[in-house]
Design an enzyme around this catalytic site. Structure first.
Site, PDB file in Angstrom:
ATOM      1  N   ASN A  65       8.932   0.490  -0.382  1.00  0.00           N
ATOM      2  CA  ASN A  65       8.831  -0.932  -0.004  1.00  0.00           C
ATOM      3  C   ASN A  65       8.562  -1.090   1.482  1.00  0.00           C
ATOM      4  OD1 ASN A  65      11.205  -2.303   1.507  1.00  0.00           O
ATOM      5  ND2 ASN A  65      12.209  -0.808   0.157  1.00  0.00           N
TER       6      ASN A  65
ATOM      7  N   GLU B  10      11.710   5.204  -9.081  1.00  0.00           N
ATOM      8  CA  GLU B  10      11.809   3.990  -9.901  1.00  0.00           C
ATOM      9  C   GLU B  10      10.782   4.040 -11.035  1.00  0.00           C
ATOM     10  OE1 GLU B  10      11.459   0.220  -7.786  1.00  0.00           O
ATOM     11  OE2 GLU B  10      10.585  -0.675  -9.582  1.00  0.00           O
TER      12      GLU B  10
ATOM     13  N   THR C 100       8.757  -2.661  -8.785  1.00  0.00           N
ATOM     14  CA  THR C 100       9.302  -3.873  -8.149  1.00  0.00           C
ATOM     15  C   THR C 100       8.841  -4.072  -6.702  1.00  0.00           C
ATOM     16  OG1 THR C 100      11.254  -2.615  -7.531  1.00  0.00           O
ATOM     17  CG2 THR C 100      11.401  -3.925  -9.558  1.00  0.00           C
TER      18      THR C 100
ATOM     19  N   HIS D 218      16.845   4.825   1.447  1.00  0.00           N
ATOM     20  CA  HIS D 218      15.921   5.532   2.352  1.00  0.00           C
ATOM     21  C   HIS D 218      16.294   5.246   3.797  1.00  0.00           C
ATOM     22  CE1 HIS D 218      13.327   6.779  -0.879  1.00  0.00           C
ATOM     23  NE2 HIS D 218      13.233   5.520  -1.311  1.00  0.00           N
TER      24      HIS D 218
ATOM     25  N   SER E 182      10.155   5.329   2.359  1.00  0.00           N
ATOM     26  CA  SER E 182      10.521   4.179   1.532  1.00  0.00           C
ATOM     27  C   SER E 182       9.259   3.454   1.083  1.00  0.00           C
ATOM     28  CB  SER E 182      11.421   3.228   2.337  1.00  0.00           C
ATOM     29  OG  SER E 182      11.428   1.955   1.743  1.00  0.00           O
TER      30      SER E 182
ATOM     31  N   CYS F 266       9.620  -7.642  -7.419  1.00  0.00           N
ATOM     32  CA  CYS F 266      10.908  -8.219  -7.032  1.00  0.00           C
ATOM     33  C   CYS F 266      10.665  -9.431  -6.139  1.00  0.00           C
ATOM     34  CB  CYS F 266      11.717  -7.154  -6.323  1.00  0.00           C
ATOM     35  SG  CYS F 266      13.168  -7.815  -5.525  1.00  0.00           S
TER      36      CYS F 266
ATOM     37  N   HIS G  54      17.183   2.466  -7.587  1.00  0.00           N
ATOM     38  CA  HIS G  54      15.910   2.817  -8.225  1.00  0.00           C
ATOM     39  C   HIS G  54      16.076   3.071  -9.725  1.00  0.00           C
ATOM     40  CE1 HIS G  54      13.811   3.026  -4.544  1.00  0.00           C
ATOM     41  NE2 HIS G  54      14.285   4.192  -4.115  1.00  0.00           N
TER      42      HIS G  54
HETATM   43  S1  SF4 Z   1      13.731  -4.381  -3.891  1.00  0.00           S
HETATM   44 FE1  SF4 Z   1      14.253  -5.765  -5.437  1.00  0.00          FE
HETATM   45  S2  SF4 Z   1      14.145  -4.530  -7.163  1.00  0.00           S
HETATM   46 FE2  SF4 Z   1      14.294  -3.159  -5.591  1.00  0.00          FE
HETATM   47  S3  SF4 Z   1      16.374  -2.800  -5.390  1.00  0.00           S
HETATM   48 FE3  SF4 Z   1      15.905  -4.425  -4.018  1.00  0.00          FE
HETATM   49  S4  SF4 Z   1      16.325  -6.208  -5.171  1.00  0.00           S
HETATM   50 FE4  SF4 Z   1      16.199  -4.578  -6.564  1.00  0.00          FE
END
Ligand code: SF4
Length: 683
Positions: free
Chosen positions: A240, A139, A182, A41, A238, A210, A82
């Protein structure tokens, strides 16, 4: 101001693994490389891949790729961190097995792969697999594609609702397991577990968040808590990054999500002392560095500005400001600080009638002296005239030393003189130096523009004295210089009688230079004093008879041949002409009569009537106007003989001859000798 960059900022293990895999493929010279969806991303990084020839495909493109591979084309397909839905992965694997020219680089992150395995193993007929995640996230879609009937919930509340709906259903008999996408928030995961455990006390829990994400979020939360401003770098698409932003924002209200340095422009750092930076798992190190460096520069500039804005203004300081507004009575200045500068009319100019809008315009830069500061109001009262005066005083002194001419506007009439504003310096002009006549109205020159000379300086008191008359004197001197350079004998001037003496009249020739006309030069008539001919104020056309520049003396003439009465008479009359004459005096031997101004003729007693008379006043009286014939003219003696009788008797020739015989001489009033001689003859 401190900037701290989180140690767990930027590419995570999984993303780095994926990006390095693709970069290696490029370096190895693989020609047809395709990523299944966006590799990470981050727009900038994805563009750099495109620039390197790496294409981006979707699942729909796979059959065509396989076809090309079957045709022998070397093709590399990359599955991102992902992961991908199982059917697609299997499709690719089948194609790869069939065609050696197709290579699949599966970069699914091992942490993601682990969740996919759990989903596979813990879903099915008697199992209930719960997954905390965003349903449409790639994911999550990939994980669910591995499960047999997984249940996705977005947060703890959602789970609560789901469990409430399932209450009493067959679900309660199933073996329950739970895992997480994750990149989910740790706090939400913990809340969800608490809810689940209340319903399913022996649920199998797989903590699949994660560790990198967990560490990133934990560190970011700690940093945010102690920061005035928190910057989260990453894509808004994104997962995360968005989770990271939420974590930070819950700890620091001044948290901003930026995708690149350009987003920094909209951020107000206010008075932040500590600023921290973290970044999502898809954010390249280069972007983090760029943001950090730009912020450091901005901080530097900001600190400079802050320092400027907090700078203290003290009374007596000279400040420079930019005009932001102009009204009738004052102007406002931006002083580059939190304080606004205000200058009222009288502190801008000495001229009370001046319009500020004509003197200044918005945007002009002005220097002024601080005379009062009000921190409460945020206003600094300034005085421009003081600064101007300081600078201009030097110019005034220089003008005095160099005898330069200055120009200014008379702004006020005061006791004993007037005030002129010269370069904003008030210069006093004593009444005697104004050019206004003694006891004249000094206010008559207020508002006028005048040129002056500085005639006195008092340095200690910063007082200057000026003179308008000095300028007038200089101008007159120059005029007189020109006059003397041009004067010559015979030159004609139009002058005005300025004063009279018995011996002559003084005539102003127009530039303060006087000449004198002697009394004898004033009239053709015999006069005893100048006032017999002219009076003060009379305009005279005079000519220069002689001059002495050294002594400043000019002798003027006024009488000319053209104005000579005898000349006038001769031009007008000849012997035999009839003239209307005025009796001016009566004598025993006859009567004198004026023919033209300055020329009289004699009417002998024998020529007064056509009969004998005893004396002239039997017939004539002084002032009487009569017709008379000119019977003789003596040019040498300026004498004219007249006869009334000649106009009565005929023939005229006889009368003329007789009169000529009987009249010994004719007279002019300016020829007393002739008159005497006549009297002698008569006696
Ligand atoms: S955040 Fe963690 S789970 Fe996702 S890709 Fe990165 S290392 Fe892998």
């Amino acid at each position: 101001m401190n900037i701290t960059v989180a140690s767990h900022a930027g590419f995570c293990f999984g993303v780095r693994r994926a990006t390095e895999t693709v970069e290696n493929a490029i370096r190895e010279g693989k020609s047809h490389i395709y990523t299944l969806g966006r590799l990470i991303h981050n727009d900038g990084y994805c563009k750099s891949l495109r620039d390197a020839g790496v294409g981006e495909i979707s699942a729909a493109d796979i059959p065509a790729l396989c076809e090309r591979a079957r045709a022998g084309e070397a093709i590399t397909v990359v599955i991102r961190a992902h992961g991908e839905v199982e059917p697609i992965v299997k499709q690719l694997q089948a194609c790869e097995a069939e065609c050696p020219t197709l290579q699949v680089l599966d970069c699914t992150c091992p942490f993601v792969e682990k969740v996919r395995r759990i989903a596979k193993e813990h879903s099915g007929e008697d199992k209930a697999f719960y997954l905390l995640g965003t349903e449409d996230h790639p994911e999550v879609r990939g994980i669910l594609s591995c499960a047999d009937g997984g249940i996705v919930f977005s947060d703890a509340d959602h789970l609560q609702r789901l469990l409430a709906d399932q209450s009493g259903s067959e679900m309660t008999n199933k073996t329950v397991s739970i895992a997480s996408q994750t990149t989910q928030k740790l706090s939400e995961w913990k809340k969800s577990l608490e809810i689940l455990k209340k319903v399913y006390t022996n649920a199998q829990i797989f903590d699949t968040i994660c560790s990198v994400t967990e560490e990133r979020q934990t560190e970011a939360a700690a940093l945010a808590e102690q920061s005035d401003t928190m910057i989260v770098i990453g894509s808004r698409s994104s997962s995360n990054t968005l989770k990271l932003y939420e974590v930070c924002r819950s700890k620091c209200p001044h948290t901003y999500l930026v995708e690149s340095v350009s987003d920094l422009q909209g951020i107000d750092f206010g008075e932040s002392q500590t600023v921290s930076i973290t970044a999502g798992a898809s954010t390249p190190r280069s972007v983090i560095q760029e943001v950090e460096e730009t912020m450091a520069e901005q901080m530097e500039n900001f600190e400079e500005l802050l320092e400027k804005s907090l700078k203290t203004l003290n009374t007596g300081d000279v400040v420079t400001g930019v005009i932001t507004s102009i009204s009738q009575n004052e102007i406002h200045l931006d002083l580059g600080s939190k304080t606004t500068g205000v200058i009222v009319h009288e502190k801008l100019t000495d001229d009370p009638s001046a319009k500020l809008s004509e003197l200044f315009k918005v945007g002009d830069e002005i220097k002024a002296k601080v005379i009062k500061v009000s921190d409460i109001d945020g206003i600094a009262t300034l005085d421009k005239t003081r600064v101007d005066n300081d600078a201009n005083w030097v110019k005034i002194v220089e003008a005095y030393e160099n005898n330069e001419t200055l120009e200014g506007r008379i702004v006020e009439a005061v006791k004993g003189g007037v005030i002129i504003s010269v370069k904003s310096v008030r210069v006093f002009i004593p009444a005697s130096q104004t050019g206004v006549p003694k006891d004249g109205d000094l206010s008559s020159i207020v508002g006028t523009t005048q040129q002056i000379k500085i005639i006195e300086i008092k340095e200690d008191r910063k007082r200057a004295y000026g003179s308008i008359r000095a300028i007038l004197r200089e101008a007159k001197k120059a005029e007189q210089e020109a006059f003397w350079n041009e004067i010559e004998e015979g030159k004609i001037y139009d002058g005005v009688v300025k004063s009279l003496m018995d011996y002559g009249a003084f005539v102003d020739l127009g530039c303060g230079v006087d000449g004198m006309v002697h009394t004898s030069e004033l009239s053709w008539k015999r006069i005893r004093r100048a006032s017999d001919a002219v009076k003060v104020g009379d305009s005279l056309r005079v000519f220069v008879k002689s001059f002495d520049r050294e002594r400043g003396r000019i002798s003027l003439g006024y009488k000319t041949e053209e104005t000579n009465p005898w000349f006038v008479f001769n031009n007008q009359y000849s012997v035999g002409d009839t003239a209307t004459v005025t009796i001016v005096s009566l004598m025993p031997f006859g009567a004198f009569a004026e023919i033209v101004d300055g020329v009289d003729g004699l009417i002998h007693i024998s020529q007064i009537a056509d009969h004998k008379i005893a004396k002239p006043d039997d017939v004539l009286s002084v002032g009487q106007s009569v017709e008379a014939k000119i019977v003789s003219i003596d040019d040498e003696k300026h004498q004219v003989g007249l006869s009334i009788r000649a106009l009565i008797e005929t023939p005229a020739e006889e009368v003329v001859e007789e009169a000529a015989e009987e009249t010994p001489v004719m007279y002019s009033t300016d020829n007393p000798e002739a008159y005497q001689s006549f009297e002698g003859d008569e006696q």
